[in-house]
Design a protein around this motif. Structure first.
Motif, PDB file in Angstrom:
ATOM      1  N   ALA A  39      59.524  93.410  26.227  1.00 48.62           N
ATOM      2  CA  ALA A  39      59.308  93.105  24.823  1.00 48.62           C
ATOM      3  C   ALA A  39      59.459  94.316  23.918  1.00 48.62           C
ATOM      4  O   ALA A  39      60.081  94.239  22.871  1.00 48.62           O
ATOM      5  CB  ALA A  39      57.937  92.453  24.645  1.00 48.62           C
ATOM      6  N   ASP A 171      56.201  87.705  16.316  1.00 43.24           N
ATOM      7  CA  ASP A 171      54.795  87.434  16.582  1.00 43.24           C
ATOM      8  C   ASP A 171      54.555  86.923  18.000  1.00 43.24           C
ATOM      9  O   ASP A 171      53.423  86.613  18.367  1.00 43.24           O
ATOM     10  CB  ASP A 171      54.261  86.401  15.584  1.00 43.24           C
ATOM     11  CG  ASP A 171      54.161  86.951  14.179  1.00 43.24           C
ATOM     12  OD1 ASP A 171      53.832  88.144  14.039  1.00 43.24           O
ATOM     13  OD2 ASP A 171      54.413  86.198  13.223  1.00 43.24           O
ATOM     14  N   SER A 172      55.617  86.826  18.775  1.00 38.72           N
ATOM     15  CA  SER A 172      55.482  86.350  20.152  1.00 38.72           C
ATOM     16  C   SER A 172      55.007  87.475  21.067  1.00 38.72           C
ATOM     17  O   SER A 172      55.496  88.602  20.992  1.00 38.72           O
ATOM     18  CB  SER A 172      56.831  85.823  20.651  1.00 38.72           C
ATOM     19  OG  SER A 172      56.795  85.582  22.046  1.00 38.72           O
ATOM     20  N   GLU A 173      54.062  87.158  21.938  1.00 44.24           N
ATOM     21  CA  GLU A 173      53.572  88.155  22.889  1.00 44.24           C
ATOM     22  C   GLU A 173      54.479  88.286  24.098  1.00 44.24           C
ATOM     23  O   GLU A 173      54.352  89.246  24.861  1.00 44.24           O
ATOM     24  CB  GLU A 173      52.151  87.789  23.336  1.00 44.24           C
ATOM     25  CG  GLU A 173      51.111  87.885  22.225  1.00 44.24           C
ATOM     26  CD  GLU A 173      49.703  87.656  22.720  1.00 44.24           C
ATOM     27  OE1 GLU A 173      49.542  87.312  23.914  1.00 44.24           O
ATOM     28  OE2 GLU A 173      48.755  87.828  21.920  1.00 44.24           O
ATOM     29  N   ASP A 174      55.408  87.330  24.273  1.00 49.25           N
ATOM     30  CA  ASP A 174      56.284  87.403  25.437  1.00 49.25           C
ATOM     31  C   ASP A 174      57.763  87.461  25.040  1.00 49.25           C
ATOM     32  O   ASP A 174      58.642  87.072  25.816  1.00 49.25           O
ATOM     33  CB  ASP A 174      56.044  86.228  26.386  1.00 49.25           C
ATOM     34  CG  ASP A 174      56.300  84.862  25.736  1.00 49.25           C
ATOM     35  OD1 ASP A 174      56.633  84.834  24.526  1.00 49.25           O
ATOM     36  OD2 ASP A 174      56.154  83.838  26.428  1.00 49.25           O
ATOM     37  N   VAL A 195      55.341  81.206  20.746  1.00 56.39           N
ATOM     38  CA  VAL A 195      54.474  81.650  19.654  1.00 56.39           C
ATOM     39  C   VAL A 195      53.319  80.676  19.496  1.00 56.39           C
ATOM     40  O   VAL A 195      53.532  79.463  19.378  1.00 56.39           O
ATOM     41  CB  VAL A 195      55.240  81.744  18.324  1.00 56.39           C
ATOM     42  CG1 VAL A 195      54.316  82.241  17.212  1.00 56.39           C
ATOM     43  CG2 VAL A 195      56.454  82.660  18.458  1.00 56.39           C
ATOM     44  N   ASP A 199      48.656  82.842  15.748  1.00 58.56           N
ATOM     45  CA  ASP A 199      49.003  84.261  15.783  1.00 58.56           C
ATOM     46  C   ASP A 199      50.096  84.630  14.795  1.00 58.56           C
ATOM     47  O   ASP A 199      50.477  85.798  14.692  1.00 58.56           O
ATOM     48  CB  ASP A 199      49.474  84.651  17.200  1.00 58.56           C
ATOM     49  CG  ASP A 199      48.354  84.553  18.228  1.00 58.56           C
ATOM     50  OD1 ASP A 199      47.177  84.656  17.825  1.00 58.56           O
ATOM     51  OD2 ASP A 199      48.660  84.367  19.420  1.00 58.56           O
TER      52      ASP A 199
END
Length: 281
Positions: A39, A171-174, A195, A199
């Motif tokens: 990421a 804004d995606s953690e992955d 997403v 968040d």
């Protein structure tokens, strides 16, 4: 609710849906393991793509949307977002219960024009014959509160732009870079992520998704060598069922000039509902 009133509401939903397919967020199932970058490596490229797509200001768009069993449609046209959102899309009903309602009134497609204070839907001759001979329906953004759009719908519409697809993926953690692919004849880098709506850092975008009953999305986007968004695919679940949207972007910088339809050929949707004795809320 009579068929004409139902069609007026369907036209409102279709015009908003067609616009959302062209401008919000998107993605299919995640990529296979072993074919992704980390990421942190993806984020700088996505920030550059967000800025470049925003600064381009205009583009040609074409999209498809499927909303469970309720509605499926295609959209094709031009959008501008340098000074608020404006543009013109041709929407074609391809399936679902809403399309059946419209076909019953002789409407299989419509033109939607988006201006800063309202959008206009041209319904065709058969529909006009049932509504005083006027072909265009005007939907004021403030009036759309009565259709469940929420108090901030006008601001949400004005702030909706294609670069929000890129912004949402930030804004995606992955989030991850999947690899190099060819999209519409152009070399592009494919990015993917999921997403959680809670968040999302952009307040207007978060509220729009929450208003639609969306809690999370999977999103894929493709960025070309000019750092411009060329494709997005979105999958989410909402109150009406699963929603899948795919959009393609081209001709960035194209001239977009949208004219307000003639007043003599325009009927305000709120006034039309009042004339029919229907409470718009």
């Amino acid at each position: 609710m009579n068929r004409t009133t139902a069609a007026v509401r369907v036209a409102a939903v279709a015009a908003l849906t067609g616009l959302a397919a062209c401008t919000s967020s998107g993605a299919p199932d995640g990529p296979e393991a072993g074919h992704t970058a980390s990421a942190p490596a993806a984020l700088p490229a996505l920030r550059t793509a967000e800025r470049s797509t925003h600064q381009a200001g205009t583009a040609r768009v074409r999209s498809t949307t499927v909303m469970g069993s309720q509605l499926s449609l295609t959209a094709d046209g031009l959008l501008a977002w340098r000074d608020g959102l404006s543009g013109s899309l041709t929407l074609r009903y391809t399936g679902g219960t809403a399309a059946t309602t419209m076909r019953g009134l002789g409407v299989t497609s419509m033109q939607a024009r988006y201006l800063h204070d309202a959008y206009y839907a041209r319904m065709g001759d058969a529909f006009a014959a049932k509504t005083g001979g006027r072909h265009w329906l005007r939907y004021g953004y403030e009036d759309l509160k009565s259709l469940g759009g929420g108090a901030d719908l006008a601001e949400q519409m004005r702030s909706t732009t294609p670069d929000q697809s890129v912004r949402l993926l930030l804004d995606s953690e992955d989030v991850r870079a999947v690899g190099e692919e060819t999209v519409d004849g152009r070399a592009a880098t494919h990015y993917s992520g999921t997403v959680a709506v809670g968040d999302v850092t952009d307040a207007g975008l978060r509220q729009r998704l929450q208003s639609a009953g969306v809690t999370g999305e999977s999103l894929d986007i493709w960025i070309d060598e000019k750092n411009l968004l060329v494709k997005k695919v979105e999958k989410s679940s909402a109150a009406g069922g699963k929603v899948t949207q795919t959009a393609h972007y081209s001709d960035y910088g194209v001239t977009v000039a949208v004219r307000r339809p003639p007043a003599a050929d325009t009927q305000d949707f709120k006034a039309l509902l009042s004339q029919s004795g229907t409470n718009p809320s």
